[in-house]
Design an enzyme around this catalytic site. Structure first.
Site, PDB file in Angstrom:
ATOM      1  N   SER A 126      -6.159 -14.882   0.786  1.00 40.39           N
ATOM      2  CA  SER A 126      -5.823 -14.252  -0.484  1.00 40.39           C
ATOM      3  C   SER A 126      -6.483 -15.023  -1.599  1.00 40.39           C
ATOM      4  O   SER A 126      -6.392 -16.251  -1.673  1.00 40.39           O
ATOM      5  CB  SER A 126      -4.309 -14.227  -0.699  1.00 40.39           C
ATOM      6  OG  SER A 126      -4.000 -13.841  -2.022  1.00 40.39           O
ATOM      7  N   LYS A 127      -7.178 -14.316  -2.478  1.00 40.92           N
ATOM      8  CA  LYS A 127      -7.819 -14.985  -3.607  1.00 40.92           C
ATOM      9  C   LYS A 127      -6.790 -15.588  -4.566  1.00 40.92           C
ATOM     10  O   LYS A 127      -7.113 -16.429  -5.380  1.00 40.92           O
ATOM     11  CB  LYS A 127      -8.724 -14.006  -4.358  1.00 40.92           C
ATOM     12  CG  LYS A 127      -9.989 -13.653  -3.599  1.00 40.92           C
ATOM     13  CD  LYS A 127     -10.943 -12.861  -4.462  1.00 40.92           C
ATOM     14  CE  LYS A 127     -12.243 -12.602  -3.726  1.00 40.92           C
ATOM     15  NZ  LYS A 127     -13.212 -11.875  -4.559  1.00 40.92           N
TER      16      LYS A 127
END
Length: 465
Positions: A233-234
């Protein structure tokens, strides 16, 4: 045609592992085919793009060993070219001005949803010439109205889309700024990119972009859409190369691990960059998504810590030791500590934490370990051990081992009765490498001083018990 590929990150954050994997596959393909690897910075998001992020991306790529053959090129320096191409499309009738207001667009959207249709622009301005004076407008591309579009993707195979699914999307906003799906076509075409290799989340964009290639008379490149990576996940800092580097992952391990996210070469797990350049090919890139496995990543890193020469690993360890507040130099002692401790950990940060007792004079004796191992029956033998080590001139593991065995035989003590008090004296606890190697790795004077202090503590502890 010679192979020319590109990696085109947006400088709105750090280089995340998914982006690094895309960069790596482009880099490896260029190297395998004797082609050119181009870096383009897609910085048209003026509000979120920051120069410091650009520098972080450049530094990460250089550190990983993926420096570009050309670039970096910056989209913000190419606005004149984009405007020229937009004017060209307008003049040729391949694009048009759209004066629909936000309220009209929202009404059309709500109507489509109410009727169970996919929300799409109505194309009401597509063929009109009665343009209102002074009113704001956007520019839209004319997408084909009938037929299908097909690509032969290097990863996904043959993919076909009905053009009825495609909208007349905006290529220039009301302020004149161009949009992503337009500028990326102009950039790739004018930079002679032969293969566009990117994540599978761009597959839909590809079918929007093909009509732009056609309208501008450009050759359409070969596409390869890579499987996505699950488990990243960024929004999580741990997903970035920068953070993994700070956590003590080696560049070889990062490159090795991300190379295996979607690609394989038999049962081999560990690869050098040279091996990857030699073996890589899209015939072994799968279509299904990969899962980012933190435990597997740690294993790969631990294996690379063992693969490097101790002197090289020690050199790379220095910044982590300095960050922890230790003043150290790259010398024989540090190399010896590295060789002794690296098999016990899986990151450079863990190596620092596990080896702390070599770099500080403060040793805190663990109460639980003391209670278990500091017994009256072993005190005399441990005292004799310390005394004989004080007289030892050859400070080597083999000579130290001989002293231990001599004392154990004389006092009829098992190994643990002398080894564990030694560990407590030197490290404060009982979790350490082989006791002979541990003692030998300390400087002689430091080891003797700690053993003497440990003996005093042992004596007092037994007396208080």
């Amino acid at each position: 045609m010679s192979v020319r590929v590109r990696f085109a990150p947006s400088p709105t954050g750090y280089l995340h592992m998914g982006g690094a994997r895309t960069a790596l596959f482009n880099y490896l393909f260029a190297r395998k085919e004797g082609g050119t690897f181009v870096l383009r910075i897609e910085d048209t998001d003026l509000e979120r793009s920051k120069p410091e992020y650009t520098q972080v991306i450049l530094d990460a790529m250089e550190w990983l060993g993926m420096s570009p053959d050309e670039g970096p090129y910056y989209q913000t320096q190419r606005f004149d070219l984009y405007r020229e191409k937009i004017d060209e499309l307008l003049a040729a009738g391949h694009a048009y001005k759209c004066f629909s207001t936000p309220e009209e667009l929202e009404a059309d959207r709500e109507k489509a949803l109410a009727e169970g249709r996919k929300p799409m622009y109505s194309r009401k301005w597509r063929d009109r010439t009665d343009h209102p004076e002074g009113e704001p407008f956007v520019i839209r591309i004319k997408m084909p109205l009938e037929g299908t579009l097909t690509i032969n993707d290097m990863v996904q195979g043959t993919v076909t889309v009905d053009v009825k699914e495609l909208d007349d999307f905006i290529i220039a906003r009301s302020d004149g700024s161009p949009t992503y799906n337009f500028v990326v076509v102009v950039d790739d075409a004018t930079m002679n990119i032969s293969h566009v290799i990117r994540g599978n989340d761009h597959l839909n964009n590809t079918f929007r972009q093909i009509p732009v290639y056609q309208a501008l008379g450009y050759d359409i490149p070969t596409f390869g859409h890579l499987p996505l990576i699950d488990g990243l996940s960024k929004r999580k800092g741990s997903a970035s190369v920068q953070v993994y580097r700070e956590q003590g992952f080696l560049k070889e391990a990062i490159v090795n691990y991300i190379s295996r996210l979607g690609w394989s070469h038999g049962d081999q797990e560990l690869f050098t960059m040279a091996e990857l350049e030699s073996f890589f090919g899209f015939d072994h890139v799968g279509r299904s998504s990969s899962t980012f496995d933190q435990d597997k990543f740690l294993w790969v890193n631990s294996e690379w810590m063992k693969r490097l020469e101790p002197e090289e690993l020690a050199k790379r360890w220095l910044p982590y030791l300095e960050d922890a507040g230790y003043s150290v130099e790259l010398d024989e002692r540090l190399v010896a500590i590295t060789a002794l401790m690296r098999d016990r950990v899986n990151t450079m940060v863990a190596l620092t934490e596990e080896s702390h007792y070599f770099f500080t004079e403060d040793v805190t004796y663990d109460e639980k370990a003391s209670k278990k191992w500091l017994k009256a029956g072993g005190l005399e033998g441990f005292g004799a051990l310390v005394s004989r080590l004080e007289q030892l001139e050859d400070w080597s593991a083999s000579s130290i081992e001989a002293v231990y065995k001599e004392v154990m035989a004389e006092f009829e003590l098992g190994m643990a009765k002398v080894a564990q008090p030694t560990r407590i004296a030197l490290t404060g606890a009982t979790n350490s490498p082989s006791v002979y190697d541990l003692v030998a790795t300390f400087e002689r004077d430091v080891a003797i001083a700690r053993l003497q202090k440990g003996l005093a503590y042992y004596t007092e502890y037994v007396g208080d018990a």
